[in-house]
Write an enzyme that holds these catalytic residues in place. Structure first.
Site, PDB file in Angstrom:
ATOM      1  N   HIS A   1      14.533 131.457 -50.633  1.00 56.24           N
ATOM      2  CA  HIS A   1      13.440 131.903 -49.755  1.00 56.24           C
ATOM      3  C   HIS A   1      13.920 131.963 -48.306  1.00 56.24           C
ATOM      4  CE1 HIS A   1       9.111 131.861 -48.352  1.00 56.24           C
ATOM      5  NE2 HIS A   1       9.711 131.363 -47.286  1.00 56.24           N
ATOM      6  N   GLU A   2      14.617 130.927 -47.866  1.00 55.90           N
ATOM      7  CA  GLU A   2      15.095 130.897 -46.483  1.00 55.90           C
ATOM      8  C   GLU A   2      16.203 131.924 -46.262  1.00 55.90           C
ATOM      9  OE1 GLU A   2      13.423 129.408 -44.278  1.00 55.90           O
ATOM     10  OE2 GLU A   2      12.160 128.524 -45.829  1.00 55.90           O
TER      11      GLU A   2
ATOM     12  N   HIS B   1      14.910 135.244 -45.319  1.00 56.27           N
ATOM     13  CA  HIS B   1      14.599 135.374 -43.896  1.00 56.27           C
ATOM     14  C   HIS B   1      15.863 135.665 -43.081  1.00 56.27           C
ATOM     15  CE1 HIS B   1      10.439 134.375 -44.293  1.00 56.27           C
ATOM     16  NE2 HIS B   1      10.639 133.132 -44.677  1.00 56.27           N
TER      17      HIS B   1
END
Length: 648
Positions: free
Chosen positions: A159-160, A163
């Site tokens: 998820h990170e 980004h």
């Protein structure tokens, strides 16, 4: 998720942020002028002075905060109490985290970021911060390390990484700097109220009145700040969840992490509330307890149901009751799940890969499950001893230099002399030793992962040492007055990433150029690539060049003209090509791929060449280019994915 479209979207969001910020400033100026109007009446001079003073305070506050964040994501991690994770850690929680991050870095084709743990935070949370992949920081809470199993931790890290890859991280850190300005007046009001208690009675009321007025204006700034963060961030979190599923090809990991956030008392809250407020839009979960219009994340149950449609709120209540008496232990769950590292062999050095330009462009910054599996296999193929060398402070520089040592003994002697002259005898001797001990039989696909592992150690060296090291790399590459494409790209990749890490705010910008504005640069790049892939066949090289040009500039006729300077002619093309519009970069990647694969096949060496070029141009590629059928990967399935916890 399309990397190039997401980069274009992030650039549009940057423009949107400027507009929203301008509207917020206008609203605050109007409120200040209304207060001045009530206090002193309709005096144009006073109203103008108040407006200019307000704009100055906001502008200076934003500039101050932006300057404080100029060095990238590390100040954010330190502000929240982050502790760096050592490369040689033997703590099982930290070792598992580092393995997951390293594998995800290799799978996505970006440098290994700095890794931090928020040791004082019991909640399950994480964030990525920085301007680019070269200066990125990934931080997780101690609660995430202790409560999440490896699949769940992998989902959070994925998820990170989404980004990092799609431009949100850059937007988020700019958002921190910009919003600080509109909060400045409220901060000033609180400081005045705090320190105004010592005034005499006649002055106290005036001081308190001014402080309360400033805090009222500050509350408006807080309102605008929260609305901007919620508007920019909320939809991106759902996309990042979806991207994490795309990366890991399974929903159980990230869904399990979200369920544990909802089922444990600590949730995702951060103990440092003021800091959590400032970084709330960067976090994996809601860290400041905001809800409704101000929530920077979608409702937790909505995020879970997007991944697990059959999940119901009453199930979350049952998990809360279960975990209240017996909280989950991530490492024990790893043992129960029976996670075993895959053992897939690396492809042969002479094996040809079958790829197409659209296939490669679609892979940019979009690691799939099989890419993660292959990254795991790459890491597993590197011996523990060599891994320790790559992550050791004193050995990282000699190792990178050893990767560049020539096969010819006379050239190696000149390279040895260049190293001795700049870094000393011990470094030169160690580089030669590492080459003889580890690198002579090293598979070519392991060279870049090794350099990626060494990168976090290298960038922590003092700036003067890094400058000397880069000079030494340059001298070693040019020791024989001939520069291979691999030597050039590895040296350039090191220089780009290390210099960006030293001054990230200066180097990273969203590009706006179109292909038609960089015709000569495209011609130079494709001519060099075509010539390097076909050094003994000019006709074949010309066909490769034309295949690439047909992709990027089909209506233009730019003759094939191999530059006399060879690979070093690329020095003039990196900056213009890196400034391309994100969607134009997609076409560029397809053009380079078309030139390399014009005969329908790509060697392992050529695939590594393509990855290094894309890395320099900030279009990170996964570790291998050939895609397996869906669900194939390394043929190992979910149950034996990713557990390196017991490997070292």
């Amino acid at each position: 998720m399309n990397f190039f479209e997401e980069q274009a979207r992030a650039r549009r969001n940057s423009t949107r942020l400027v507009v929203l910020f301008a509207l917020a400033v206008l609203g605050i100026v109007v409120m200040v002028d209304l207060l001045v109007l009530v206090m002193v009446g309709p005096r144009p001079g006073a109203l103008l002075a108040a407006a200019l003073g307000t704009v100055a305070v906001i502008g200076l506050g934003s500039l101050f905060r932006i300057a404080s964040l100029r060095s990238g994501g590390e100040p954010v991690a330190l502000q929240l109490g982050g502790v760096p994770v050592p490369e040689d850690t033997r703590d099982p929680h930290l070792r598992r985290l580092r393995n997951v991050v390293e594998e995800m870095s290799i799978a996505s084709g970006v440098p290994v970021p700095k890794i931090y743990v928020l040791e004082q935070e019991a909640g399950i949370n994480a964030f990525a911060a920085g301007y680019s992949a070269s200066d990125a920081v990934v931080a997780v809470t101690r609660g995430a390390l202790e409560r999440l199993n490896r699949d769940e931790l992998q989902g959070v890290v994925a998820h990170e990484f989404s980004h990092v890859l799609n431009g949100d991280m850059r937007l988020n850190i700019r958002l921190m700097g910009v919003l600080f300005g509109i909060l400045m007046i409220g901060i000033i009001g609180r400081k005045i109220l705090l320190h105004g208690r010592g005034f005499r009675n006649s002055a106290t009321l005036a001081v308190i009145g001014a402080a309360l007025a400033a805090m009222a204006v500050g509350s408006l700034g807080m309102f605008f700040g929260r609305m901007i963060k919620a508007g920019v961030s909320r939809s991106r979190e759902m996309l990042a969840d979806a991207s994490a599923v795309q990366f890991t090809r399974q929903t159980a990991g990230i869904a399990g992490a979200l369920k544990k956030i909802g089922g444990l008392d600590a949730g995702s809250r951060l103990a440092h509330r003021e800091d959590a407020e400032e970084v709330s839009h960067m976090l994996f979960g809601e860290g400041a307890g905001l809800s409704g219009l101000f929530a920077t994340h979608p409702p937790l149950i909505k995020r879970i149901q997007a991944l697990d449609p059959g999940f119901r709120a009453e199930q979350l209540s049952r998990l809360q009751m279960k975990w209240r008496s017996l909280p989950p232990d991530g490492l024990q769950e790893d043992v129960a799940l029976g996670l075993v590292a895959p053992g897939e062999a690396l492809p042969g050095v002479d094996r040809a890969l079958s790829i197409t330009p659209p296939m490669v462009a679609a892979q940019v910054a979009q690691p799939r499950d099989e890419d993660y599996e292959r990254a795991h296999a790459l890491v597993s193929a590197i011996s523990d001893a060599l891994h320790d060398v790559a992550t050791h402070r004193e050995a990282a520089m000699p190792l990178v230099l050893a990767l560049l040592l020539d096969a010819r003994s006379d050239v190696r002697e000149r390279q040895h002399s260049e190293i001795v002259a700049r870094l000393g005898v011990s470094v030169a001797t160690e580089a030669a030793h590492l080459r003889e001990t580890y690198l002579l039989t090293l598979h070519p696909m392991l060279r870049l992962p090794l350099a990626a592992m060494a990168f976090p150690v290298l960038r922590r060296r003092p700036r003067p040492e890094l400058g000397t090291f880069l000079d030494t790399v340059h001298a070693v590459i040019h020791a024989d007055n001939r520069v291979s494409l691999f030597e050039y790209c590895l040296g350039r990749l090191l220089e780009v990433q290390l210099r960006e890490a030293l001054d990230p705010g200066r180097h990273i910008q969203f590009g706006r150029r179109k292909p038609g504005n960089v015709k000569s640069e495209f011609a130079t790049l494709l001519a060099v690539v075509a010539q390097a892939g076909n050094p003994d066949d000019a006709a074949q090289a010309q066909r490769a060049y034309l295949a690439g040009m047909q992709r990027v500039l089909p209506r233009d006729h730019v003759p094939y003209a191999p530059p006399a300077a060879g690979v070093q002619a690329l020095d003039a093309v990196w900056e213009p090509l890196d400034a391309l519009d994100p969607l134009a970069k997609q076409v560029m990647v397809e053009a380079i791929t078309a030139a390399i694969s014009h005969d329908g096949q790509v060697s392992v060496a050529e695939s590594e060449l393509l990855r290094t070029i894309c890395g320099v141009l900030h279009c990170p590629l996964p570790p291998t280019l050939e895609q397996s059928p869906r669900g194939g990967g390394l043929g190992q399935g979910r149950s034996d994915r990713g557990a390196l916890a017991g490997r070292r």
